[in-house]
Design an enzyme around this catalytic site. Structure first.
Site, PDB file in Angstrom:
ATOM      1  N   ASN A 372      54.317 101.237   6.618  1.00 53.98           N
ATOM      2  CA  ASN A 372      54.231 100.328   7.767  1.00 53.98           C
ATOM      3  C   ASN A 372      52.785  99.860   7.943  1.00 53.98           C
ATOM      4  OD1 ASN A 372      56.990 101.244   8.575  1.00 53.98           O
ATOM      5  ND2 ASN A 372      55.885 103.125   9.035  1.00 53.98           N
ATOM      6  N   GLU A 405      50.470 104.688  -0.345  1.00 53.22           N
ATOM      7  CA  GLU A 405      50.784 103.929   0.877  1.00 53.22           C
ATOM      8  C   GLU A 405      49.658 102.967   1.246  1.00 53.22           C
ATOM      9  OE1 GLU A 405      53.774 104.138   1.645  1.00 53.22           O
ATOM     10  OE2 GLU A 405      54.152 105.935   0.474  1.00 53.22           O
ATOM     11  N   HIS A 408      49.899  99.818  -0.707  1.00 54.48           N
ATOM     12  CA  HIS A 408      50.921  98.915  -0.168  1.00 54.48           C
ATOM     13  C   HIS A 408      50.353  97.966   0.887  1.00 54.48           C
ATOM     14  CE1 HIS A 408      54.739  99.815  -1.936  1.00 54.48           C
ATOM     15  NE2 HIS A 408      54.756 101.085  -1.584  1.00 54.48           N
TER      16      HIS A 408
END
Length: 990
Positions: A372, A405, A408
């Site tokens: 996220n 992450e 990303h």
């Protein structure tokens, strides 16, 4: 998202040790059940129930609950995914409806209010206002909503004319609402045709904070004997629609402005920083609203928020969140996170786009972690590390997941795939770049060398199956989207990206990536957009001829299933070789339409021994074969695929294999042939033999040299490949021959590295010690078993075993498993109590893996039952661990198979549609099947449940194919292997 929690099977325990997005509207009437098990009723019934419910609540004075009315949970839920997976396997084509939203309406911005209640009925109340751009005339607004009770009377639609304070809005009459359950659509029908322009829709709704780890869900933990609840999100790939009505497709980016309600004694966090002071929630005493800044344009699946009572540690704008009792374990993540982020800013040559970064360790998360934007969520074991308790492997895992992450934030978040068909653009790049990020902050780990055995060779096995799939694959319904969150998208994606890095050169590759990311920032892309950017850079820097594009090369790797084996047949008289490509399959299947690839060719000879140059000297340009001048003498070896940078296997003629085998048995050559290529030679030889492409005698001869090998990578590759032979022979009467051969290979290095840990041991030495100890203890080597059991006994006899553990951290996986395998109920119960009481997520994981090592079948059956029982102490996210642990032994595997076969409905009902858990359970449970009776049982299971397999449909097909391959292997190779082992001698010639 981080890679699916990996099943890294060590030999001794064979346990996971971790550790990776114009329609016909169907009218409905009568009560129905949704996938998550909530009851939906006709509108008239819903209004009546709601009215009675509100009246009762007002009468009792419970105003809070009158604001949170929601659909009642169903008494029993259907199998997850049954509505969308009504037909799988033979009937799969029937299921391939168009689930894409109409292109006539695009979102511009969302304003969302969500008020969760972490007590009582665990519900939430919400309101969303979506500003939209209508691009062509339409009579409806179609968006996604799932498991939400939309208050249809509250829905309003207005046309927005002008901007700023002078803007005017005109109401648009709504004629009705329809829900298309199969497509998960909510359709707002209008009385007049909407013309191109800007509109705003407002919708009020309620929902349930479920415990199925998807959408907006609840999680809990216990602190000082008090259960504490948190509300968190997991939206990838198609679950934002469970939290608020939205346009839930990755290309439909918009800005998001959130207002999150919370109790005053809790905190909230979201993608962006808070914009202003908190304000009271009208009518709900003790609650306040937190208001957040509007986000940059992003996809719905990247929206995230959490309501918790967690504590924090900060380093500038970088913050980590965890349970108060576990907060200190987040220090390592906080230490490396900003450094990795800084490295990636330089690598991509683009500043991190958001003003802050939060990372949160959650008690429950279906995936390993989720990227996220600005609020990365993790399983606790993927983010928390405790010095002296966690293993060095745990530390490396934390570093790689954090790096994955953070990668990303550019690849996936800044630029997002236009549709899930190109999921690999997200996961492949993050899975490659994670290694670069870790190498930048922990260079002593030599993690770039580990890539070959951790990624390339691991995914070779899956991609050698006919039931594999292309990296870029068309997907339709959510089940199919979730199916491709697998090792192909992650591991193969990373491997072919690494191949590109080498054949383009890093300078060209990174410059092309920067151009791609800048050109597509805050937008979406397809793989062709990436190919165009890399081609432009490659032509500019003369890295590729002008008549060759990156698309020409890479489409053969992303749009075709599988990979080639390059066969090198030397002409020892001329010094040349014929180089030929064929698809490599574990079960070769002759086909007139056999695929061809653009294959980058690198090689070196014994005289040159250049293992550093990885830019290809030749190409197979989608041609079957070519002839190369090697420049090698007749008595010299040649090695192709330097550092295994190409995603292909290599086979040689028998003479070259023998030259290589002889060279490896010469101590001098171990310093000449690079460790990565020694790992490649052993892995290729054993897997070529497994597929019937190479004689097993030649392949096994390549392993004789291991008695001299001291490097981790060749040993890891060898143990992985030999592990297959082990799993096929383990329940046969000739297993003693295999054990004797392996022990003779391993003992010199086993005795050299010893069982004693030293603080300054390099990581690869630690990993070597653990691997060898795991195998030798499992073989019953008395010094190993006795040492492990003695360590465990001293722990059991400690005054306070929850605080005093004398077992060296890195040896825990082997010691725990060995002690439970040798011991009985007393040892198992002791380990179970430690599992329940430990505060370290990494320790819980180690113990959970070890609990399946016992040979007591009744204990294993009880363990499976506990894994499938609420409040047993085992979290839902860890159920796959239980199955993998139990099925990792000859004793436990039949129990796991029987449980899954007989209680599949219960498994689906308990776990819901969690893609990672169910796929991992199927993969590990059926992996060892090698008899026709077991295969018949598996096929019967698949047939009986074909309509309820959901996201596991592809995995079941792969398990069937793997079992068929195992049976064929036994028929063809068992006698040959037994004969060879019976006549083996591993002593190298002088």
């Amino acid at each position: 998202m981080s890679r699916p929690p990996r099943m890294r099977l060590s030999r001794g325990s064979r346990r996971m040790t971790q550790s990776r997005e114009a329609l016909t509207i169907m009218a409905e009437s009568g009560p129905t059940f949704s996938k998550a098990g909530t009851l939906s009723v006709p509108r008239w019934a819903a209004l009546l129930v709601a009215a009675v419910f509100v009246a009762i609540l007002v009468a009792t004075g419970l105003a809070v609950y009158s604001l949170t009315a929601c659909p009642a949970p169903a008494a029993t839920a259907p199998a997850a995914g049954t509505a969308d997976a009504a037909a799988r396997g033979e009937d799969k084509a029937v299921d391939r409806i168009d689930v894409r939203l109409p292109r006539s309406v695009h979102p511009i911005a969302y304003e969302i209010r969500l008020l969760p209640f972490l007590q009582g009925n665990f519900s939430f109340r919400g309101e969303v206002a979506i500003t939209m751009n209508v691009t062509e005339p339409t009579n409806n607004v179609t968006l996604h909503a799932l498991d939400l009770a939309v208050d249809e009377r509250s829905v309003s639609l207005t046309r927005q004319d002008g901007v700023g304070d002078g803007a005017a809005s005109t109401g648009v009459p709504i004629s009705g609402h329809r829900r298309d359950r199969r497509r998960q659509f909510h359709v707002i029908q209008t009385r007049m045709q909407l013309q191109p322009g800007t509109y705003r829709v407002r919708i009020k709704f309620t929902g349930v904070l479920g415990d199925d780890l998807q959408g907006f869900y609840r999680s809990s933990y216990v602190e000082k004997n008090v259960t504490r609840w948190v509300a968190v999100t997991q939206f990838q790939s198609t679950d934002a629609r469970r939290a608020f009505p939205c346009f839930d497709e990755p290309a439909l980016k918009a800005r998001f402005k959130l207002h999150l309600g919370r109790p005053k004694n809790m905190t909230t966090v979201s993608n962006m920083p808070q914009s202003s002071a908190s304000t009271p929630v009208d009518g709900v005493p003790g609650y306040v609203w937190d208001h957040y800044q509007e986000s940059v344009p992003m996809s719905t699946y990247l929206v995230a928020f959490a309501v918790t009572d967690f504590a924090t540690l900060r380093n500038g704008s970088f913050t980590v969140w965890a349970r108060r009792d576990a907060l200190q374990q987040a220090r390592y993540a906080l230490q490396i996170g900003p450094r990795v982020l800084n490295y990636l800013e330089k690598y991509f040559n683009i500043p991190y786009p958001l003003p802050k970064m939060d990372m949160m360790a959650l008690p429950d998360l279906a995936a390993g972690a989720m990227e996220n934007w600005g609020l990365i969520t993790y399983r606790e074991m993927a983010m928390l590390y405790q010095e002296g308790v966690s293993t060095t492997s745990n530390k490396q895992q934390v570093a790689t997941v954090v790096s994955h992450e953070l990668a990303h934030q550019w690849f996936g978040n800044l630029v997002t795939p236009s549709w899930w068909s190109d999921l690999w653009l997200n996961e492949g790049f993050a899975s490659y770049v994670e290694y670069l990020g870790v190498d930048a902050v922990e260079p002593d780990w030599l993690i770039l060398e580990q890539f070959v055995v951790s990624e390339v060779q691991m995914v070779f096995g899956l991609d050698a199956l006919q039931s594999s799939h292309p990296v870029s694959i068309e997907v339709f319904n959510p089940d199919e989207i979730n199916e491709i969150f697998d090792r192909i998208s992650y591991g193969k994606g990373a491997s072919i990206i690494r191949m590109m890095d080498h054949f383009l050169t890093t300078k060209v590759f990174t410059s092309g990536l920067t151009g791609y990311l800048r050109g597509r920032s805050y937008s979406s892309a397809t793989q062709n957009n990436l190919w165009d950017a890399l081609t432009a850079q490659a032509h500019s820097d003369h890295a590729l001829p002008l008549d060759v594009t990156v698309r020409d090369i890479m489409d053969t790797w992303t749009l075709q299933t599988g990979y080639p084996v390059v066969t090198v047949t030397r002409d020892y008289g001329t010094g040349s070789a014929r180089v030929e490509q064929r698809r490599f399959e574990l079960r070769p299947n002759s086909s007139d339409a056999e695929p061809l690839w653009w294959v980058p060719i690198t090689f070196t000879t014994q005289a040159v021994a250049d293992f550093a140059t990885t830019k290809p000297s030749h190409w197979l340009r989608r041609q079957r074969s070519t002839t190369l001048d090697l420049g090698a003498r007749a008595g010299e070896w040649v090695v192709f695929n330097i550092q295994e940078t190409g995603f292909y296997r290599v086979n040689y003629d028998t003479q070259n294999w023998r030259l290589l085998g002889a060279a490896l048995r010469d101590q001098h050559s171990l310093a000449v042939i690079a460790a990565t290529n020694r790992a490649q030679l052993v892995d290729d030889a054993l897997n070529l033999a497994r597929a019937g492409v190479l004689d097993y005698g030649v392949a096994l001869d390549m392993t004789r040299y291991l008695r001299l090998e001291t490097a981790y990578l060749p040993w890891k590759a060898a143990l992985n490949a030999l592990g297959y032979i082990d799993s096929m022979l383990v329940d046969s009467g000739h297993y003693d021959k295999f054990k004797a051969y392996m022990m003779d290979l391993m003992l010199p290095l086993y005795e050299s590295v010893g069982l004693e840990e030293h603080p300054n041991d390099p990581l690869l030495k630690v990993l070597t010690r653990v691997s060898l100890m795991s195998w030798t203890c499992n073989f019953g080597h008395e010094p190993c078993v006795n040492a492990a059991f003695d360590m465990f006994s001293r722990w059991r006899n400690a005054t306070d075993p929850d605080r005093e553990n004398p077992i060296p951290a890195n040896l825990k996986p082997v010691v725990y498993c060995t002690a439970l395998r040798k011991g009985g109920q007393a040892e198992w119960d002791f380990a179970w109590q430690r599992y329940l009481r430990t505060n370290a997520a990494s320790e819980k994981d180690l113990l959970l893996n070890a609990l399946g090592c016992t040979r007591e079948t009744w204990i294993l059956s009880r363990f499976l039952e506990r894994g499938m029982t609420d409040n047993s102490g085992i979290r839902k996210q860890d159920v796959a661990r239980v199955f993998s642990s139990v099925s990792g032994s000859v004793v436990g595997q039949p129990l796991a198979v029987r449980y899954l076969r007989d209680k599949w409905d219960r498994v689906l009902q308990y776990l819901g549609s969690s893609m990672f858990m169910i796929n991992n359970i199927v993969r590990s449970t059926f992996k060892r099947i090698n008899s026709k009776y077991e295969l018949m049982d598996l096929k019967r299971f698949a047939e009986d449940n074909k309509k309820e397999l959901g996201t596991a449909a592809r995995q079941v097909l792969q398990s069937i194919e793997q079992a068929e391959a195992n049976i064929e292997w036994m028929d063809k190779n068992f006698d040959t292997i037994v004969w060879w082992l019976g006549n083996a001698t591993v002593r190298p010639s002088s």
